[in-house]
Design an enzyme around this catalytic site. Sequence first.
Site, PDB file in Angstrom:
ATOM      1  N   HIS A  14       0.835  -1.201   0.000  1.00  0.00           N
ATOM      2  CA  HIS A  14       0.000   0.000   0.000  1.00  0.00           C
ATOM      3  C   HIS A  14       0.873   1.256   0.000  1.00  0.00           C
ATOM      4  CE1 HIS A  14      -3.748  -2.241   0.824  1.00  0.00           C
ATOM      5  NE2 HIS A  14      -2.926  -3.068   1.447  1.00  0.00           N
ATOM      6  N   GLU A 254       3.644  -6.557 -11.949  1.00  0.00           N
ATOM      7  CA  GLU A 254       5.079  -6.526 -12.223  1.00  0.00           C
ATOM      8  C   GLU A 254       5.485  -7.723 -13.081  1.00  0.00           C
ATOM      9  OE1 GLU A 254       6.236  -4.282  -8.011  1.00  0.00           O
ATOM     10  OE2 GLU A 254       6.382  -6.460  -8.168  1.00  0.00           O
TER      11      GLU A 254
END
Length: 530
Positions: A14, A254
């Site tokens: 986060h 990713e």
Amino acid sequence: MIAFRVDTQCGMGHFMRMKWLAVELEKRNEPTIFFIDQSDALAHFTNELDAELVIVPQTGRCQDDASFCLTYLKSHKYEIKWFVVDGYTFDESWEAEIKAHGIKLLAVDDLARQHISDAVLDMKWVGSVTSERYDGLVSAETDKLLGPEFAILSPEYHLAATTSLSRTNRITFSLGGGGSWRALTPVIEQLCMQAPAISELVAIIGPKATDIEALEALCEQYEQLTLAYAPSSLSEYYRKTGLFVGALGTSLYELAVTKTPALTFSLAANQSNNIEDLEQLGHFYHIEDLLNFSADKIARLIQSLFEHRAAIEKQRLSPLVSVGGQGAKRIADYLTSGQLLSGLPLYQAPPTLKGLVSQLTDSLGVREIQLSDVNRYLSARNRSENMWRMTITDSIKSIDHYTWWFNNQRRSFVLEDNGLPLIYVWHQVYRHKDTEYLYGGWFAASDKVNFVHAQMVLKWQLAYCEALHPNATWVAVINKENKFVNLLNQKEGFIQADKASDEFLVTQIIFPQASEEEFNYVAKFPASRG
């Protein structure tokens, strides 16, 4: 100024995604301020930020948390254009407190909760319904920034999407910013001992990782094992690794950008995903509860995937939904211009798969299965309508299926209706006393399958195999309660196998779980036997 409130207790991801959004804003001369929880783990990850960092005291109430932030901003006479909030502990009462002071609010979420914010950001891909994810959860006036086009990654990933890769014989493990290494350590030990083809194993140790002592001891024992402590970015690790094994958080995007072969699992509720949605991003191997299985079983699967990493990487090359690594720029555009300049990527219909073997009618065709069938094959096999007919009536676990998928000797095909799977059918050769035997099976992938479909695919299979193996004898076991398949096979020339025959013996060897009380043992002889 743009203000951020990030719950740094619920996961480092986060903070990291908000950091990279703030860095993009700061490039545009937009000052930022972060309200965060006390955490020593953040020290290594704030270098790129020019933001002021403010520690919020633990209050226990959302309204008090919001009031602290507002009081601080007022005392410093900061004019806030937007407040960005990211964390599961901040509910509508926190948002209401901010909104009551006339500050525009962007709520970041990935659990599809209710919000009263001016905008909601959720980068999670949930297939063709992504655009509807917050219908009924936010007002009609709320701007929605939804899907992987808004995935916030570090700047290196945009470069990674446009540069060539150089993969090594390395496996990289990661649990994200935290997580316990207790379950993975014995897996890594087995790979160190039993897999000489893996020249390097790297474990990424997050700043909040626990139970790392045994792993550190292994590192002293095996030279092929390296520990990387809290690297600021994993981009280079993804780009060079042969296989990634880890928790599926931000890593999903990713991995998608870097086209990295991967086996993933879930450690938190926000990491729960439908496999069909992951496949559209090019990721096919995800087992939510992977770490609940034995180390030996996990290690076996990892070795299989590693051996076939080149084929898995090819699966990643043309996903139906692309991730370009420019989410931070798109969100910064929105926060600074007030206009939503980017939307959901267009969902592309799956391409027609290659491998067509026979076109049976205008709409029905048989093709050989491909790697991309891996999860659909398992889903079909585990349908309750199919399982009771099997010699093994339990559902197959993904971990067993994936390992088997890369090591089985079957030839498998699928009957499709305009590209939609109807029936999976397979056969395999067995040799006994210089005689060739064939055995096989089929199972329905759709409720639309009827007797005609089953008869059609069985006729096709028998003709196809006769051309390849003209002297082979077919053997099979059929559940005695399965009148449909018993009748079907009788129509195609299968007869009861004699208990004293080689056919009966071979059938027992091939199907050891099939008892004579429950199953008919049948055979079909080649035309050459008269």
